[in-house]
Enzyme design. Sequence first.
Site, PDB file in Angstrom:
ATOM      1  N   GLU A  77     -31.375 -20.352 -34.542  1.00  0.00           N
ATOM      2  CA  GLU A  77     -32.457 -21.342 -34.412  1.00  0.00           C
ATOM      3  C   GLU A  77     -32.293 -22.132 -33.102  1.00  0.00           C
ATOM      4  OE1 GLU A  77     -33.526 -25.079 -36.757  1.00  0.00           O
ATOM      5  OE2 GLU A  77     -34.524 -23.546 -37.959  1.00  0.00           O
ATOM      6  N   ARG A  92     -33.827 -40.278 -39.222  1.00  0.00           N
ATOM      7  CA  ARG A  92     -33.267 -41.565 -38.763  1.00  0.00           C
ATOM      8  C   ARG A  92     -34.285 -42.398 -37.994  1.00  0.00           C
ATOM      9  NH1 ARG A  92     -28.618 -39.036 -39.537  1.00  0.00           N
ATOM     10  NH2 ARG A  92     -26.693 -40.217 -39.636  1.00  0.00           N
ATOM     11  N   HIS A 150     -36.558 -38.344 -44.449  1.00  0.00           N
ATOM     12  CA  HIS A 150     -35.145 -38.683 -44.229  1.00  0.00           C
ATOM     13  C   HIS A 150     -34.793 -38.993 -42.774  1.00  0.00           C
ATOM     14  CE1 HIS A 150     -33.638 -34.957 -42.266  1.00  0.00           C
ATOM     15  NE2 HIS A 150     -34.615 -34.376 -42.935  1.00  0.00           N
ATOM     16  N   HIS A 172     -34.037 -37.886 -50.769  1.00  0.00           N
ATOM     17  CA  HIS A 172     -32.806 -37.541 -50.050  1.00  0.00           C
ATOM     18  C   HIS A 172     -31.661 -38.426 -50.533  1.00  0.00           C
ATOM     19  CE1 HIS A 172     -30.095 -37.004 -46.592  1.00  0.00           C
ATOM     20  NE2 HIS A 172     -30.855 -36.000 -46.179  1.00  0.00           N
ATOM     21  N   ASP A 174     -29.411 -27.989 -35.401  1.00  0.00           N
ATOM     22  CA  ASP A 174     -29.379 -29.221 -34.595  1.00  0.00           C
ATOM     23  C   ASP A 174     -28.581 -30.356 -35.204  1.00  0.00           C
ATOM     24  OD1 ASP A 174     -30.839 -30.020 -36.768  1.00  0.00           O
ATOM     25  OD2 ASP A 174     -32.710 -30.369 -35.691  1.00  0.00           O
ATOM     26  N   GLU A 216     -31.005 -35.132 -33.284  1.00  0.00           N
ATOM     27  CA  GLU A 216     -31.059 -33.675 -33.368  1.00  0.00           C
ATOM     28  C   GLU A 216     -31.507 -33.001 -32.066  1.00  0.00           C
ATOM     29  OE1 GLU A 216     -32.422 -35.694 -35.702  1.00  0.00           O
ATOM     30  OE2 GLU A 216     -31.208 -35.292 -37.474  1.00  0.00           O
TER      31      GLU A 216
HETATM   32  C1  UD1 Z   1     -28.421 -34.617 -41.484  1.00  0.00           C
HETATM   33  C2  UD1 Z   1     -28.555 -34.156 -40.029  1.00  0.00           C
HETATM   34  C3  UD1 Z   1     -29.973 -33.748 -39.718  1.00  0.00           C
HETATM   35  C4  UD1 Z   1     -30.513 -32.803 -40.742  1.00  0.00           C
HETATM   36  C5  UD1 Z   1     -30.357 -33.426 -42.130  1.00  0.00           C
HETATM   37  C6  UD1 Z   1     -30.862 -32.507 -43.213  1.00  0.00           C
HETATM   38  C7  UD1 Z   1     -27.186 -35.193 -38.310  1.00  0.00           C
HETATM   39  C8  UD1 Z   1     -26.983 -36.391 -37.502  1.00  0.00           C
HETATM   40  N1  UD1 Z   1     -28.212 -35.236 -39.136  1.00  0.00           N
HETATM   41  O1  UD1 Z   1     -29.069 -35.887 -41.587  1.00  0.00           O
HETATM   42  O2  UD1 Z   1     -29.996 -33.158 -38.432  1.00  0.00           O
HETATM   43  O3  UD1 Z   1     -31.886 -32.579 -40.481  1.00  0.00           O
HETATM   44  O4  UD1 Z   1     -28.965 -33.680 -42.348  1.00  0.00           O
HETATM   45  O5  UD1 Z   1     -30.889 -33.099 -44.460  1.00  0.00           O
HETATM   46  O6  UD1 Z   1     -26.435 -34.222 -38.218  1.00  0.00           O
HETATM   47  N2  UD1 Z   1     -25.633 -38.076 -48.674  1.00  0.00           N
HETATM   48  C9  UD1 Z   1     -25.121 -37.882 -49.946  1.00  0.00           C
HETATM   49  N3  UD1 Z   1     -25.080 -36.601 -50.465  1.00  0.00           N
HETATM   50  C10 UD1 Z   1     -25.513 -35.532 -49.765  1.00  0.00           C
HETATM   51  C11 UD1 Z   1     -26.052 -35.734 -48.484  1.00  0.00           C
HETATM   52  C12 UD1 Z   1     -26.093 -37.011 -47.943  1.00  0.00           C
HETATM   53  O7  UD1 Z   1     -24.729 -38.827 -50.613  1.00  0.00           O
HETATM   54  O8  UD1 Z   1     -25.429 -34.403 -50.284  1.00  0.00           O
HETATM   55  C13 UD1 Z   1     -25.687 -39.449 -48.104  1.00  0.00           C
HETATM   56  C14 UD1 Z   1     -24.317 -40.013 -47.684  1.00  0.00           C
HETATM   57  O9  UD1 Z   1     -24.298 -41.372 -47.962  1.00  0.00           O
HETATM   58  C15 UD1 Z   1     -24.346 -39.794 -46.157  1.00  0.00           C
HETATM   59  C16 UD1 Z   1     -25.804 -40.001 -45.851  1.00  0.00           C
HETATM   60  O10 UD1 Z   1     -26.506 -39.430 -46.955  1.00  0.00           O
HETATM   61  O11 UD1 Z   1     -23.511 -40.709 -45.507  1.00  0.00           O
HETATM   62  C17 UD1 Z   1     -26.312 -39.441 -44.554  1.00  0.00           C
HETATM   63  O12 UD1 Z   1     -25.987 -38.078 -44.368  1.00  0.00           O
HETATM   64  P1  UD1 Z   1     -26.034 -37.459 -42.856  1.00  0.00           P
HETATM   65  O13 UD1 Z   1     -25.596 -36.037 -42.901  1.00  0.00           O
HETATM   66  O14 UD1 Z   1     -25.304 -38.364 -41.926  1.00  0.00           O
HETATM   67  O15 UD1 Z   1     -27.538 -37.625 -42.433  1.00  0.00           O
HETATM   68  P2  UD1 Z   1     -28.871 -36.881 -42.807  1.00  0.00           P
HETATM   69  O16 UD1 Z   1     -29.953 -37.869 -42.701  1.00  0.00           O
HETATM   70  O17 UD1 Z   1     -28.759 -36.118 -44.062  1.00  0.00           O
HETATM   71  N1  UDP Z   2     -35.290 -28.782 -49.782  1.00  0.00           N
HETATM   72  C1  UDP Z   2     -34.671 -28.538 -51.023  1.00  0.00           C
HETATM   73  N2  UDP Z   2     -34.742 -29.506 -51.996  1.00  0.00           N
HETATM   74  C2  UDP Z   2     -35.361 -30.699 -51.792  1.00  0.00           C
HETATM   75  C3  UDP Z   2     -35.966 -30.956 -50.525  1.00  0.00           C
HETATM   76  C4  UDP Z   2     -35.889 -29.975 -49.548  1.00  0.00           C
HETATM   77  O1  UDP Z   2     -34.098 -27.466 -51.250  1.00  0.00           O
HETATM   78  O2  UDP Z   2     -35.389 -31.529 -52.716  1.00  0.00           O
HETATM   79  C5  UDP Z   2     -35.197 -27.741 -48.730  1.00  0.00           C
HETATM   80  C6  UDP Z   2     -36.488 -27.378 -48.026  1.00  0.00           C
HETATM   81  O3  UDP Z   2     -37.148 -26.327 -48.673  1.00  0.00           O
HETATM   82  C7  UDP Z   2     -36.023 -26.985 -46.626  1.00  0.00           C
HETATM   83  C8  UDP Z   2     -34.804 -27.837 -46.414  1.00  0.00           C
HETATM   84  O4  UDP Z   2     -34.382 -28.280 -47.694  1.00  0.00           O
HETATM   85  O5  UDP Z   2     -35.632 -25.633 -46.554  1.00  0.00           O
HETATM   86  C9  UDP Z   2     -35.160 -29.014 -45.537  1.00  0.00           C
HETATM   87  O6  UDP Z   2     -34.141 -29.938 -45.540  1.00  0.00           O
HETATM   88  P1  UDP Z   2     -34.281 -31.380 -44.884  1.00  0.00           P
HETATM   89  O7  UDP Z   2     -35.685 -31.848 -44.969  1.00  0.00           O
HETATM   90  O8  UDP Z   2     -33.212 -32.208 -45.502  1.00  0.00           O
HETATM   91  O9  UDP Z   2     -33.840 -31.128 -43.362  1.00  0.00           O
HETATM   92  P2  UDP Z   2     -34.607 -30.652 -42.050  1.00  0.00           P
HETATM   93  O10 UDP Z   2     -35.425 -29.441 -42.371  1.00  0.00           O
HETATM   94  O11 UDP Z   2     -35.429 -31.798 -41.569  1.00  0.00           O
HETATM   95  O12 UDP Z   2     -33.482 -30.331 -41.103  1.00  0.00           O
END
Ligand code: UD1
Ligand code: UDP
Length: 376
Positions: free
Chosen positions: A120, A211, A209, A242, A98, A134
């Site tokens: 999924e 939004r 995490h 996160h 998603d 999502e």
């Molecule tokens: C994204 C997905 C969400 C998913 C989540 C899992 C969208 C809109 N959201 O949200 O569906 O559940 O990932 O974690 O597609 N950042 C880092 N390093 C990283 C990752 C993120 O620095 O490795 C920071 C950056 O500043 C980035 C911000 O996090 O701009 C947000 O990342 P983003 O992918 O937009 O949103 P998530 O909340 O992670």
């Molecule tokens: N996870 C991880 N390290 C962490 C936190 C989560 O490997 O510090 C794994 C967790 O086991 C799960 C996935 O990341 O499989 C979930 O990711 P997240 O919560 O970012 O996204 P969502 O599941 O909400 O899409």
Amino acid sequence: MHLGKVLVVFGTRPEAIKLAPVIKELKKVEDIDTVVLVTAQHREMLDQVLQLFKIEPDYDLDLMRDKQDLHSITTGVLNGVREVLEKEKPDLVVVHGDTTTTFAASLAAFYERIPVAHVEAGLRTYNKYSPFPEEVNRSLTARLAELHFAPTDINRDNLLRESIGDIRIWVTGNTVIDALMQTVRPNFKFGSELSSVNFNRRLLLVTTHRRENWGSRMEQIYQALLDLLDEFEDIEVIFPVHKNPVVREVAEAMLGGRERMHLIEPLDYEPFANLMNMSYLILTDSGGLQEEAPSLGKPVLVLRDTTERPEAVKAGTVKLVGTNRDRVYREARNLLANQLEYHKMARSINPYGDGKASSRIVRVIVDFLYARIGAQ
Ligand code: UD1
Ligand code: UDP
């Protein structure tokens, strides 16, 4: 006989965890040319998973920017994936879940008239803004996809209600259980990242995490954690934060420096999965944790008002509690103070799969590619 080329596209940590077992299975089929493209919507959190599962992407769009917004991720993925599609001309594109990568990559494939397989598929809350964005990403991907891999019967029924043909849906289980079973083991040895944790205390594992929880909702959750730490001296809270700066700033300001509160970097999947297995209770707004924890027999309080994963809620091992400070505190307190209530929830169940979802998915992909050759 060459069956064709499959391009697997993903961009975030959870997609990587859940597609790693699918890529492993695909690579076992010599007659399929498997190409891996990461958008890197996440960077460090994605790379942690790539390393663990030894996935070497053929393409890396390296899109992540600090505090990126949804519009820029969407256009970046759409244009970046387009270029790879034009070069590689795959017979099928595989996406997961998603995220914005999922939706935009599916749209890019559709514009090139390349079929999409959605892993999924069919999870729904029917609330456009929860989870945001999502819910809509996943629904739009369903409109674009040709093959729908639904983890459960409930997910399949959602797709049927949206007029997606029965013959294009397969109930496979969730591949996250495949990944979990390949990763959790007894007597796992943790590294220095958890050296300050006292494992003799009861461990509360926390992640946030989403939004829709940014702002005061997240603050209320963190207040509830402080209330719990004040009341229960035998607990330690482990909170891998996160990488999103919006989450980090609030978490560090409110929880930093507190005794028995471990604000740590996101953990690699291997220690994280094994830490779930050692936890007493999990509080999270994550999707994946709601699927993994029931298999490990760990109760989960979900810090959200809706869930697209009702199976474990119905079974009673996961509870939706929202984000109100008092409610989160009371629900957690109930499980910490009352053994009977705790054991009612701490049961191991497997509504999300048996660890064989990936091999089912790859069997369907092989049949699909055969049928395509036959039709040409
Ligand atoms: C994204 C997905 C969400 C998913 C989540 C899992 C969208 C809109 N959201 O949200 O569906 O559940 O990932 O974690 O597609 N950042 C880092 N390093 C990283 C990752 C993120 O620095 O490795 C920071 C950056 O500043 C980035 C911000 O996090 O701009 C947000 O990342 P983003 O992918 O937009 O949103 P998530 O909340 O992670
Ligand atoms: N996870 C991880 N390290 C962490 C936190 C989560 O490997 O510090 C794994 C967790 O086991 C799960 C996935 O990341 O499989 C979930 O990711 P997240 O919560 O970012 O996204 P969502 O599941 O909400 O899409």
